[in-house]
Design an enzyme around this catalytic site. Structure first.
Site, mmCIF file in Angstrom:
data_model
loop_
_atom_site.group_PDB
_atom_site.id
_atom_site.type_symbol
_atom_site.label_atom_id
_atom_site.label_comp_id
_atom_site.label_asym_id
_atom_site.label_seq_id
_atom_site.Cartn_x
_atom_site.Cartn_y
_atom_site.Cartn_z
ATOM 1 N N HIS A 77 4.407 -4.169 1.242
ATOM 2 C CA HIS A 77 3.019 -4.368 1.655
ATOM 3 C C HIS A 77 2.308 -5.036 0.493
ATOM 4 C CE1 HIS A 77 3.412 -1.827 5.263
ATOM 5 N NE2 HIS A 77 4.312 -1.193 4.529
ATOM 6 N N ASP A 108 9.614 -0.344 0.987
ATOM 7 C CA ASP A 108 8.342 0.041 1.614
ATOM 8 C C ASP A 108 7.256 0.199 0.543
ATOM 9 O OD1 ASP A 108 6.436 0.629 3.485
ATOM 10 O OD2 ASP A 108 7.189 2.626 3.979
#
Ligand code: DOR
Ligand code: ZN
Length: 426
Positions: free
Chosen positions: A67, A310
């Site tokens: 992200h 992640d």
């Protein structure tokens, strides 16, 4: 400019290579790999030599789940800081999830992200587009358009594509151009208000739990839909032993499914949440030792194809909150390699399998020609000192939300090369 990586242990699972050798890089390509290969190159030209004696030379690592928070949440991370953290951690290619603001659910946003990465990115950057508009779970995006703009996969990560009809059509649409649908497998009806894994620890802490079945049955359903549509399906951050069993069974029948696991699900359990540690609040949640052990075994035997971090940056003001208020996620780019080497040192996963899971395996899932040091390949490589012991302290990432701060680890990236250029050197 010629770059010579001399006399290192070259580990390249893309072609089963593990040998002491030199790697010769010129004009962004690997031109030769072999014992003494650098010797035949004279010093008459502009040459940079890196002595890799006692070090490992690996293909640059590939992270298909990060992200980067740009556009919209640049106070947490942006493409510049996130790709720099990637380079320091040894990742030369990263993919960015679409839960930005605005959501990456159309080609204009995709192209803007790609353009920004060209301008300021330190490593290769590829966006992942949304499956549904605004991640609303209902209306499919123009996936073909986003693919043409640079997206390498689609996902509503952070949210599950819950509706079976939508998931079927997503697989059919993405399947027509062989792009994987990456699922965040969570039945939100079973996880409303959930703060952590549902088990003895959640009971002790008085926190609402996220049961394994909320992950398991979505994965089982999706595998059936994948079989029916003959599309490509990828499980994001797999965390439960049940989901692993379903993927193993589906693969044994030739269903085109793949899965990734995070370093934190491989190294931590729900016990780390004790004391209401918001740094360990993550989605899917850290589960129990039996899940962790099943994940490790599945990584070792190839049921789980790859590691993905992640990397989910959040600001201190967000994480220094009451547990129920804190957002899910932890950063991971700068700690992934040493954490994964712990599993190699303990004998649970072979080194070549681990390198494969960090390089060529994820590259194949998103269809990128990276993660290999084959002659003629794009020259993305890292040099690793496998013996250096260090303590995780601060991060290049804009956010510092890691539960691994203070951990003593072994093995560190000392040089990162992207497209034949040294982008980081320690
Ligand atoms: O822990 C998580 N954080 N899991 C997700 O699926 C989303 C991510 C985020 O965006 O922060
Ligand atoms: Zn994510």
């Amino acid at each position: 400019m010629l770059l010579l990586l001399k006399n290192g242990r070259v580990i390249d699972p893309s072609r089963g290579l593990d040998a002491i050798a030199d790697v010769v890089i010129e004009k962004g390509r690997v031109v030769r790999v072999g014992a003494g290969a650098a010797g035949s190159y004279g010093t008459e030209r502009d040459v940079r030599v890196i002595d890799c004696t006692g070090k490992w030379i690996l293909p640059g690592m590939v992270d298909i789940h990060t992200h980067m928070r740009e556009p919209g949440y640049e106070y947490k991370e942006d493409i510049r800081s996130g790709t720099r953290a990637a380079a320091i951690g040894g990742f030369t290619t990263i993919c960015a999830m679409p839960n930005t603001n605005p959501v990456n659910d159309n080609r204009a946003i995709t192209e803007m992200m790609v353009a920004k990465a060209r301008e300021v990115g330190v490593v290769r950057f590829h966006p992942i587009g949304a499956v549904t508009r605004k991640l609303d779970g209902r209306e499919l995006t123009e996936m073909a358009d986003m693919r043409d703009g640079g997206c390498v996969a689609v996902s509503d990560d952070g949210k599950c594509v819950l509706h079976s009809g939508v998931m079927r059509r997503a697989l059919e649409y993405a399947g027509t151009f062989d792009v994987p649908v990456i699922q965040h497998a969570e039945d939100h009806h079973l996880t409303e208000g959930a703060q952590m894994h549902e088990g003895a620890i959640s009971t002790r802490l008085g926190l609402k739990g996220w049961p394994r079945v909320a992950e398991d049955h979505i994965v089982a359903r999706d595998l059936m839909l994948t079989e029916m549509t003959r599309a490509r399906y990828h499980v994001a951050h797999i965390s439960s032993k049940g989901a692993v069993a379903y993927v193993r069974e589906a693969k044994s029948r030739g269903i085109r499914a793949t899965a990734e696991v995070t370093p934190h699900h491989l190294t931590l359990t729900d016990e780390s949440v004790l004391g209401y540690q918001t740094a360990c609040k993550v989605n899917p949640p850290l589960r129990e030792a039996e899940d962790r052990d099943a994940l490790i075994a599945a990584l070792a035997d190839g049921t789980i194809d790859c590691i993905a971090t992640d990397h989910a940056p959040h600001a201190p003001s967000e994480k220094d909150a009451e547990f129920s208020e804190a957002p899910n996620g932890m950063i991971g780019l700068e700690t992934a390699l040493p954490l994964m080497l712990e599993l190699v040192t303990s004998g649970k996963v072979k080194l070549s399998r681990m390198v494969e899971a960090l390089t060529v395996a994820p590259a194949r899932i998103v269809g990128l020609p990276v993660g290999t040091l084959a002659e003629g390949a794009l020259a993305d490589a890292i040099v690793v000192d496998p013996d250096v012991e260090w303590t995780v302290e601060s991060f290049a990432s804009k956010s510092q939300n890691s539960p691994f701060t203070g951990r003593k680890v072994k093995g560190r990236v000392v040089a990162t090369i992207v497209d034949g250029t040294l982008v980081f050197e320690r």
